[in-house]
Design a protein around this motif. Structure first.
Motif, short mmCIF file in Angstrom:
data_model
loop_
_atom_site.label_atom_id
_atom_site.label_comp_id
_atom_site.label_asym_id
_atom_site.label_seq_id
_atom_site.Cartn_x
_atom_site.Cartn_y
_atom_site.Cartn_z
N ARG A 62 -19.38 -7.65 -0.33
CA ARG A 62 -19.10 -6.26 -0.90
C ARG A 62 -19.10 -5.26 0.11
N PHE A 63 -19.73 -5.54 1.03
CA PHE A 63 -19.70 -4.41 2.46
C PHE A 63 -18.30 -4.62 2.96
N GLN A 64 -17.79 -5.62 2.91
CA GLN A 64 -16.22 -5.99 3.52
C GLN A 64 -15.48 -5.47 2.68
N ASP A 65 -15.53 -5.47 1.46
CA ASP A 65 -14.47 -4.76 0.49
C ASP A 65 -14.42 -3.39 0.68
N LEU A 66 -15.80 -2.85 0.82
CA LEU A 66 -15.83 -1.37 1.05
C LEU A 66 -15.37 -0.84 2.34
N LEU A 67 -15.53 -1.37 3.63
CA LEU A 67 -14.90 -1.33 4.76
C LEU A 67 -13.47 -1.51 4.59
N GLN A 68 -12.98 -2.52 3.78
CA GLN A 68 -11.47 -2.47 3.67
C GLN A 68 -10.97 -1.40 2.92
N ASP A 69 -11.51 -0.94 1.73
CA ASP A 69 -10.86 0.33 1.01
C ASP A 69 -10.93 1.48 1.91
N ALA A 70 -11.98 1.68 3.05
CA ALA A 70 -12.06 2.72 3.66
C ALA A 70 -10.97 2.79 4.83
N GLN A 71 -10.49 1.45 4.95
CA GLN A 71 -9.30 1.35 6.05
C GLN A 71 -8.01 1.25 5.44
N ARG A 72 -8.05 1.03 4.29
CA ARG A 72 -6.55 0.55 3.55
C ARG A 72 -5.85 1.73 3.14
N GLU A 73 -4.67 1.94 3.58
CA GLU A 73 -3.78 3.03 3.09
C GLU A 73 -3.78 3.21 1.85
N LEU A 74 -3.63 4.61 0.88
CA LEU A 74 -3.37 4.68 -0.45
C LEU A 74 -2.29 4.28 -1.01
N TYR A 75 -1.25 4.30 -0.33
CA TYR A 75 -0.08 3.64 -0.58
C TYR A 75 0.82 3.29 0.66
N PRO A 76 1.60 2.36 0.83
CA PRO A 76 2.24 2.19 2.08
C PRO A 76 2.88 3.26 2.62
N GLY A 77 2.68 3.64 3.96
CA GLY A 77 3.09 4.83 4.71
C GLY A 77 2.08 6.19 4.64
N CYS A 78 1.13 6.01 3.77
CA CYS A 78 0.25 7.08 3.59
C CYS A 78 -0.95 7.21 4.72
N GLU A 79 -0.61 8.33 5.69
CA GLU A 79 -1.69 8.36 6.56
C GLU A 79 -2.98 9.36 6.48
N LYS A 80 -2.57 10.15 5.60
CA LYS A 80 -3.74 11.33 5.18
C LYS A 80 -4.99 10.53 4.43
N PHE A 81 -4.83 9.72 3.39
CA PHE A 81 -5.85 9.24 2.80
C PHE A 81 -5.91 7.71 2.76
N SER A 82 -7.11 7.32 2.54
CA SER A 82 -7.46 5.69 2.40
C SER A 82 -7.79 5.73 1.05
N LYS A 83 -7.86 4.47 0.72
CA LYS A 83 -8.19 4.31 -0.79
C LYS A 83 -9.60 4.92 -1.15
N LEU A 84 -10.52 4.58 -0.45
CA LEU A 84 -11.88 5.10 -0.44
C LEU A 84 -11.99 6.62 -0.54
N SER A 85 -11.41 7.34 0.49
CA SER A 85 -11.30 8.64 0.69
C SER A 85 -10.78 9.27 -0.69
N PHE A 86 -9.67 8.82 -0.97
CA PHE A 86 -9.06 9.51 -2.15
C PHE A 86 -9.79 9.46 -3.36
N VAL A 87 -10.47 8.33 -3.69
CA VAL A 87 -11.17 8.18 -4.85
C VAL A 87 -12.48 8.86 -4.75
N LEU A 88 -12.96 9.27 -3.50
CA LEU A 88 -14.21 10.04 -3.55
C LEU A 88 -13.92 11.29 -3.57
N LYS A 89 -12.89 11.79 -3.13
CA LYS A 89 -12.26 13.18 -3.58
C LYS A 89 -12.12 13.43 -5.21
N LEU A 90 -11.43 12.67 -5.49
CA LEU A 90 -11.01 12.58 -7.12
C LEU A 90 -12.29 12.91 -7.66
N TYR A 91 -13.46 11.91 -7.45
CA TYR A 91 -14.84 11.98 -8.14
C TYR A 91 -15.52 12.97 -7.83
#
Length: 471
Positions: free
Chosen positions: A135-164
């Motif tokens: 689960r730690f590996q999954d969380l780390l990947q979410d923190a480094q994964r682009e929100l969508y291909p080519g998105c440089e401003k947000f990762s999946k984790l950062s965008f979901v945290l901001k939304l929440y």
């Protein structure tokens, strides 16, 4: 404008001139009813009053000495952009803090830790000791994964945290949040990495210890179904059922539920922001010590005496000193409905005075259910918190410090409880009614019952005064 007159006595001529100058400034910032905010020491810029009323209040009560920047009366007010408000400024500051926290959480613990060592020391180095390696590996990947291909401003984790964060601060419903996620999934480019519902987003953030524990309780406040009573279905004292009567085969519904928010992970998260981690040492490194000046709990005799008694604790300035407060409230805003729910709040005193009592640093530890006050049985509900406080005092917990980029063993001490007199009786176990209601006088209380009536009166209070006192 010179504002030194604010600190002068009201009988000083310069104070009267200062009021006159202030009224001249305030004339430009009145509403359509010719009223402005009253900055006297009692009103504190909350009610609106006419200028003559403001002048009278300032002469009678004095100016609020903390109001040195006249933000409600033109100072620092941008006439070209008068749509901005304090709420917007706070949102911008919150956004910056979220960005910094995300950066520290996502990258901080891994700067000096080799991935081969993570699996061995994961429980000590990360804020959630229950998190497994996968689960730690999954969380780390979410923190480094682009929100969508080519998105440089947000990762999946950062965008979901901001939304929440937006959901919580703006008090959006779960249904609204799910609808917004569905719309964003449809509107964003192909390959977007977003949860599809509030449930998925909540499960994703649960890995960051944003959850709570549900503990069943006896309907008569006798026990918590915890530890030695975990598998019981009947109260060992009165034989009351743990669950509500249900004739069907559906899920069993408990009679009463205590919600417990673990303290350990929440304290660890304070140190995962470089800025907050630095502030947690403020009381030791930046506090200005002056004799007979009380600005912070660290200036108190209790704090100093605690340092003398426990030098091993005070040697580490990052060790946390807590306060605890509790009181009952009616959650339905209807005083005719006799329902009382009791939140138990804790707050860290390490922070500087302008932060330690602010909302982001007030932790709800327990939510004790109603419909009636637990009274002296509140100690039953405090058991999970007390057990965790004992563990944090004796054993501590390994915590990552983002400001120094290393781990340390965090210990915690509870210094004070804050409550009104009736809640004091529940938390301390002292009887706050009757002949010995005074906890200071103790058994030496001088009290008698009045002849005609049921009231008890206390006399001989002057015995506490010095012998040469005029009374």
């Amino acid at each position: 404008m010179d504002k030194s007159w604010i600190q002068l006595p009201r009988i000083d001529p310069h104070y009267a001139k200062g009021i006159k100058d202030f009224i001249e400034v305030a004339k430009a910032y009145v509403d359509d009813k010719n009223r402005t905010r009253c900055p006297c020491s009692k009103c504190k810029n909350i009610p609106h009053r006419t200028l003559p009323e403001v002048k009278g209040h300032l002469c009678q009560n004095g100016m609020d000495k903390m109001y040195t920047r006249w933000e409600w009366h033109g100072e620092g007010y941008d006439m070209a952009n008068n749509n901005s408000s304090e709420e917007e400024v706070e949102e911008e500051e919150d956004g910056d803090e979220v960005n910094e926290l995300l950066e520290d959480i996502c990258m901080g613990p891994f700067v000096q830790i080799e991935m081969t060592d993570v699996q061995q020391g994961l429980d000590d180095a990360l804020p959630n000791s229950n998190m497994g390696y996968d689960r730690f590996q999954d969380l780390l990947q979410d923190a480094q994964r682009e929100l969508y291909p080519g998105c440089e401003k947000f990762s999946k984790l950062s965008f979901v945290l901001k939304l929440y964060n937006m959901k919580v601060t703006q008090k959006l419903s779960n249904k609204y949040f799910t609808m917004m996620l569905k719309l964003l999934n449809e509107a964003m480019p192909k390959g977007v990495e977003l949860p599809k519902s509030h449930y998925e987003a909540k499960n994703m953030l649960r890995e960051l210890s944003f959850g709570y524990e549900v503990i069943h309780a006896c309907i008569n406040d006798c026990i918590l179904y915890l530890k030695e009573y975990e598998n019981n279905e009947l109260c060992p004292r009165w034989g009351e059922s743990r669950y509500k009567s249900c004739e069907g085969k559906g899920k069993k519904i408990p009679q009463k539920i205590l919600r417990y928010f673990p303290l350990k992970s929440r304290l660890q998260r304070l140190f995962m922001s470089r800025k907050i981690s630095s502030d947690m040492r403020w009381h030791k490194e930046k506090r200005v010590k002056e004799t007979n000046i009380f600005r912070h709990p660290a200036d108190s005799m209790t704090w100093e005496e605690f340092d003398i008694r426990h030098p091993w604790f005070s040697a580490e300035p990052r060790n946390v000193r807590l306060g605890l407060a509790s009181d009952g409230f009616n959650p339905f805003s209807n005083m005719s409905n006799s329902y009382s729910m009791w939140p138990v709040m804790v707050f860290p005193y390490n922070l500087p005075p302008w932060k330690c009592m602010k909302e982001p640093y007030l932790f709800m530890s327990l939510l004790i259910p109603g419909p009636r006050s637990p009274g002296k049985e509140i100690d039953v509900y405090l058991r999970p918190l007390i057990d965790e406080l004992k563990e944090l005092w004796v054993d501590g917990v390994m915590t990552y410090d983002a400001s120094t980029m290393c781990t340390f063993r965090l210990h915690v001490a509870l210094l004070w409880t804050i409550n009104d007199f009736s809640a004091y009786g529940d938390l301390s176990g002292w009887v706050t009614k009757g002949y010995m209601a005074c906890p200071v006088c103790n058994f030496d209380a001088s009290s008698i019952r009045l002849e005609h009536g049921e009231k008890i009166c206390w006399f001989c209070h002057r015995r506490w005064l010095p012998l040469d006192h005029k009374w």
